[in-house]
Each structure stands twice: as structure tokens, then as C-alpha cells.
Scaffold this active site. Sequence first.
Site, PDB file in Angstrom:
ATOM      1  N   SER A 210       0.837  -1.201   0.000  1.00  0.00           N
ATOM      2  CA  SER A 210       0.000   0.000   0.000  1.00  0.00           C
ATOM      3  C   SER A 210       0.867   1.245   0.000  1.00  0.00           C
ATOM      4  O   SER A 210       1.599   1.522   0.953  1.00  0.00           O
ATOM      5  CB  SER A 210      -0.914   0.027   1.224  1.00  0.00           C
ATOM      6  OG  SER A 210      -1.501   1.307   1.315  1.00  0.00           O
TER       7      SER A 210
ATOM      8  N   HIS B 299      -0.957  -1.200  -4.289  1.00  0.00           N
ATOM      9  CA  HIS B 299      -2.274  -0.863  -3.734  1.00  0.00           C
ATOM     10  C   HIS B 299      -2.386   0.652  -3.531  1.00  0.00           C
ATOM     11  O   HIS B 299      -1.499   1.274  -2.933  1.00  0.00           O
ATOM     12  CB  HIS B 299      -2.452  -1.592  -2.404  1.00  0.00           C
ATOM     13  CG  HIS B 299      -3.816  -1.492  -1.804  1.00  0.00           C
ATOM     14  ND1 HIS B 299      -4.886  -2.240  -2.241  1.00  0.00           N
ATOM     15  CD2 HIS B 299      -4.285  -0.740  -0.783  1.00  0.00           C
ATOM     16  CE1 HIS B 299      -5.950  -1.965  -1.507  1.00  0.00           C
ATOM     17  NE2 HIS B 299      -5.615  -1.043  -0.614  1.00  0.00           N
TER      18      HIS B 299
ATOM     19  N   ASP C 112      -4.722   3.607  -2.035  1.00  0.00           N
ATOM     20  CA  ASP C 112      -5.816   3.902  -1.110  1.00  0.00           C
ATOM     21  C   ASP C 112      -6.310   5.327  -1.296  1.00  0.00           C
ATOM     22  O   ASP C 112      -5.590   6.276  -0.983  1.00  0.00           O
ATOM     23  CB  ASP C 112      -5.332   3.752   0.338  1.00  0.00           C
ATOM     24  CG  ASP C 112      -5.184   2.298   0.741  1.00  0.00           C
ATOM     25  OD1 ASP C 112      -6.146   1.533   0.548  1.00  0.00           O
ATOM     26  OD2 ASP C 112      -4.110   1.932   1.245  1.00  0.00           O
TER      27      ASP C 112
ATOM     28  N   MET D 159      -9.027   8.118  -0.168  1.00  0.00           N
ATOM     29  CA  MET D 159      -9.965   8.441   0.919  1.00  0.00           C
ATOM     30  C   MET D 159     -10.493   9.853   0.731  1.00  0.00           C
ATOM     31  O   MET D 159      -9.720  10.769   0.435  1.00  0.00           O
ATOM     32  CB  MET D 159      -9.246   8.370   2.265  1.00  0.00           C
ATOM     33  CG  MET D 159      -8.542   7.053   2.503  1.00  0.00           C
ATOM     34  SD  MET D 159      -7.657   7.111   4.070  1.00  0.00           S
ATOM     35  CE  MET D 159      -6.814   5.518   4.012  1.00  0.00           C
TER      36      MET D 159
ATOM     37  N   HIS E 187      -8.183   1.109  -4.308  1.00  0.00           N
ATOM     38  CA  HIS E 187      -9.177   0.885  -3.255  1.00  0.00           C
ATOM     39  C   HIS E 187      -9.824   2.224  -2.922  1.00  0.00           C
ATOM     40  O   HIS E 187      -9.208   3.067  -2.263  1.00  0.00           O
ATOM     41  CB  HIS E 187      -8.446   0.285  -2.041  1.00  0.00           C
ATOM     42  CG  HIS E 187      -9.298   0.116  -0.823  1.00  0.00           C
ATOM     43  ND1 HIS E 187      -8.758  -0.117   0.426  1.00  0.00           N
ATOM     44  CD2 HIS E 187     -10.639   0.133  -0.644  1.00  0.00           C
ATOM     45  CE1 HIS E 187      -9.742  -0.229   1.312  1.00  0.00           C
ATOM     46  NE2 HIS E 187     -10.879  -0.070   0.692  1.00  0.00           N
TER      47      HIS E 187
ATOM     48  N   MET F  11     -12.158   4.521  -0.957  1.00  0.00           N
ATOM     49  CA  MET F  11     -12.908   4.675   0.295  1.00  0.00           C
ATOM     50  C   MET F  11     -13.635   6.003   0.188  1.00  0.00           C
ATOM     51  O   MET F  11     -13.285   6.997   0.832  1.00  0.00           O
ATOM     52  CB  MET F  11     -11.929   4.639   1.486  1.00  0.00           C
ATOM     53  CG  MET F  11     -11.397   3.231   1.729  1.00  0.00           C
ATOM     54  SD  MET F  11      -9.878   3.230   2.691  1.00  0.00           S
ATOM     55  CE  MET F  11      -8.673   3.331   1.372  1.00  0.00           C
TER      56      MET F  11
ATOM     57  N   MET G  14     -11.722  -6.276   4.573  1.00  0.00           N
ATOM     58  CA  MET G  14     -10.951  -5.364   5.419  1.00  0.00           C
ATOM     59  C   MET G  14     -10.656  -6.045   6.756  1.00  0.00           C
ATOM     60  O   MET G  14     -11.565  -6.535   7.423  1.00  0.00           O
ATOM     61  CB  MET G  14     -11.719  -4.061   5.661  1.00  0.00           C
ATOM     62  CG  MET G  14     -11.895  -3.154   4.447  1.00  0.00           C
ATOM     63  SD  MET G  14     -10.351  -2.715   3.621  1.00  0.00           S
ATOM     64  CE  MET G  14      -9.495  -1.810   4.918  1.00  0.00           C
TER      65      MET G  14
ATOM     66  N   GLY H 111      -9.513   3.651   6.614  1.00  0.00           N
ATOM     67  CA  GLY H 111      -9.288   5.053   6.974  1.00  0.00           C
ATOM     68  C   GLY H 111      -7.847   5.383   7.331  1.00  0.00           C
ATOM     69  O   GLY H 111      -7.396   6.489   7.088  1.00  0.00           O
TER      70      GLY H 111
ATOM     71  N   GLY I 186      -3.616   3.742   7.824  1.00  0.00           N
ATOM     72  CA  GLY I 186      -2.626   2.675   7.831  1.00  0.00           C
ATOM     73  C   GLY I 186      -2.159   2.441   9.257  1.00  0.00           C
ATOM     74  O   GLY I 186      -2.486   3.216  10.171  1.00  0.00           O
TER      75      GLY I 186
ATOM     76  N   ASP J  10      -6.903  -6.726   3.570  1.00  0.00           N
ATOM     77  CA  ASP J  10      -6.267  -5.413   3.679  1.00  0.00           C
ATOM     78  C   ASP J  10      -6.324  -4.888   5.112  1.00  0.00           C
ATOM     79  O   ASP J  10      -7.414  -4.694   5.660  1.00  0.00           O
ATOM     80  CB  ASP J  10      -7.000  -4.445   2.735  1.00  0.00           C
ATOM     81  CG  ASP J  10      -6.401  -3.054   2.708  1.00  0.00           C
ATOM     82  OD1 ASP J  10      -5.329  -2.840   3.300  1.00  0.00           O
ATOM     83  OD2 ASP J  10      -7.020  -2.178   2.065  1.00  0.00           O
ATOM     84  N   GLY J  11      -5.149  -4.651   5.703  1.00  0.00           N
ATOM     85  CA  GLY J  11      -5.061  -3.982   6.990  1.00  0.00           C
ATOM     86  C   GLY J  11      -4.314  -4.777   8.033  1.00  0.00           C
ATOM     87  O   GLY J  11      -4.702  -5.897   8.371  1.00  0.00           O
TER      88      GLY J  11
ATOM     89  N   GLY K 173       0.960  -2.249   4.038  1.00  0.00           N
ATOM     90  CA  GLY K 173       1.521  -0.902   4.021  1.00  0.00           C
ATOM     91  C   GLY K 173       2.706  -0.798   4.945  1.00  0.00           C
ATOM     92  O   GLY K 173       3.864  -0.895   4.518  1.00  0.00           O
ATOM     93  N   SER K 174       2.416  -0.643   6.257  1.00  0.00           N
ATOM     94  CA  SER K 174       3.483  -0.429   7.236  1.00  0.00           C
ATOM     95  C   SER K 174       4.525  -1.536   7.232  1.00  0.00           C
ATOM     96  O   SER K 174       5.718  -1.257   7.337  1.00  0.00           O
ATOM     97  CB  SER K 174       2.890  -0.351   8.638  1.00  0.00           C
ATOM     98  OG  SER K 174       1.764   0.460   8.642  1.00  0.00           O
TER      99      SER K 174
HETATM  100  C1  DX5 Z   1      -6.694   1.304   5.307  1.00  0.00           C
HETATM  101  C2  DX5 Z   1      -6.147   1.027   3.926  1.00  0.00           C
HETATM  102  C3  DX5 Z   1      -5.067   0.013   3.928  1.00  0.00           C
HETATM  103  C4  DX5 Z   1      -3.819   0.460   4.659  1.00  0.00           C
HETATM  104  C5  DX5 Z   1      -2.974  -0.724   4.959  1.00  0.00           C
HETATM  105  O1  DX5 Z   1      -7.733   2.206   5.165  1.00  0.00           O
HETATM  106  O2  DX5 Z   1      -7.174   0.538   3.093  1.00  0.00           O
HETATM  107  O3  DX5 Z   1      -4.742  -0.360   2.596  1.00  0.00           O
HETATM  108  O4  DX5 Z   1      -3.089   1.389   3.912  1.00  0.00           O
HETATM  109  O5  DX5 Z   1      -1.911  -0.307   5.762  1.00  0.00           O
HETATM  110  P1  DX5 Z   1      -1.288  -1.238   6.895  1.00  0.00           P
HETATM  111  O6  DX5 Z   1      -0.708  -2.432   6.202  1.00  0.00           O
HETATM  112  O7  DX5 Z   1      -0.280  -0.361   7.528  1.00  0.00           O
HETATM  113  O8  DX5 Z   1      -2.418  -1.635   7.818  1.00  0.00           O
HETATM  114 ZN    ZN Z   2      -6.609  -0.364   1.142  1.00  0.00          ZN
END
Ligand code: DX5
Ligand code: ZN
Length: 220
Positions: free
Chosen positions: A10, A35, A37, A39, A68, A70, A139, A144, A146, A177-178, A199-200
Site C-alpha cells: 500500500s 495498492h 488507497d 480516501m 481501493h 474509500m 478489510m 481510513g 494505515g 487489507d489492513g 503498508g506499514s
Molecule cells: C486502510 C487502507 C489500507 C492500509 C494498509 O484504510 O485501506 O490499505 O493502507 O496499511 P497497513 O498495512 O499499515 O495496515
Molecule cells: Zn486499502
Amino acid sequence: MGSNRIISPSVLAADFGHLSRDVQMINRSAAEWLHVDVMDGVFVPNISFGFPVMEVLRRESSKPLDVHLMITHPERYVERFADAGAWSVGFHLEAVDDPRPALQLIRAKGCRTCLTVNPDIAVGRLLPWLGEVDMVLLMSVFAGFGGQRFIEDTYQKVRFVRQQIDRQGLTTLIEVDGGVNAQNAPLLFEAGADALVAGSSVFHSSDPEQAILKLKGIAG
Ligand code: DX5
Ligand code: ZN
């Protein structure tokens, strides 16, 4: 069977001051997708980025962009995301009264379709759509932000959706995801996930390329 072991880092966790550098790193890595994101500050209490960043990602990324959304009213924007270089476009089932118009627009643009639900929405609501979409995104944190902690009951949701897909003989992919990391990734693949967003655990790692291999179960 869900053994694709696709990793979709992500970009939300990347360093936006060095976005091009970070995307090049993903290009060199074993990750299959990138990926993205998006928002809107309405569907979720956070704002990430929009079309100008998509354009950079389209230019810099050699990996397909797994978008993705949101956002509310995804049907208003899906075509622009397709035109901005999305390979797949996903939006939240709970954001719309009827997902069909947006799905139709995504398909007409030649993109893969994806439907997603937040952790508090019964996964059963996805079942009528399993044969209509290329992928479902479960999810494992509330959309919302990471860096949140993985919600453990995701495993049973993956198993349940996997069973339904296999029973119906469908090829629909399951993405999670998440909060995905090297500890839960093997369990998620085992439960039947095809693709994992991270992501992280990728971008905040001291060796992101190695972290991706670990998520895929390739390196120890
Ligand atoms: C949350 C996002 C995720 C997020 C994942 O709203 O949809 O894609 O970036 O990040 P990590 O892996 O850090 O949870
Ligand atoms: Zn996502």
C-alpha cells in the site's frame, strides 16, 4: 484454491517526499501489484490523495495499480480512476445502494472489478456478488488509516468466503487489507486468501524488498 500469494504493497505508507524512489523499489521487488488507497474525508475520517498522485503512480509503477476507493458515490469517479491508470477498481458495498452501476462502469473501461466491506459489515452481504466481480477485498482493519492492528476474526471470514467461491466453482480472488505482517500472512494464505495488502510492514521495514519476500513465504 487461493494459493496465488499475491502481495500488494500500500503506497499510503510510502514516503511521499520520495514517492518515485519508493515506487521504483516496488518495481524491483517481488510484489505483484501496487495498492492505491483513496480516501475522501466523508466515507472515512481521513483524506489521502487523488488524481495527480494517481498520474505519478501510473507513470512510475511497472506493477498493476490495485485501487481501493474509500469514497461515497464511487460511480461518479470510477471512470476517472480507470482513465488515470487503474488496473483494478474496488469500492465499498456499504457506500452504495446498488453496486451495479459502478461495477458496470469499471468493467466498461476494461478494469478488474472489486467489492469490499469494512469489518463491521457481514461478509454474507458479498455473497450475491461473488459471481459478478473479479475480486472481493475483506478489510482486516477499519478503512481510513494505515498502521492499525489486524482484526483476528478475519481468518474465519476468509475461510467462509473461500468455501463459497470454491463451492460455486468461481475464480473470484480474495484480497485482505489492513495490519498484514509476516506473522499473519502465512495464516491468511492458508485460510484461502489470494492477495494481501501490506503498508506499514513493507514501507516501514528496514528492508522492504526482503519484507515482501517474507510475506510471500519465500524468505525466512
Ligand atoms: C486502510 C487502507 C489500507 C492500509 C494498509 O484504510 O485501506 O490499505 O493502507 O496499511 P497497513 O498495512 O499499515 O495496515
Ligand atoms: Zn486499502
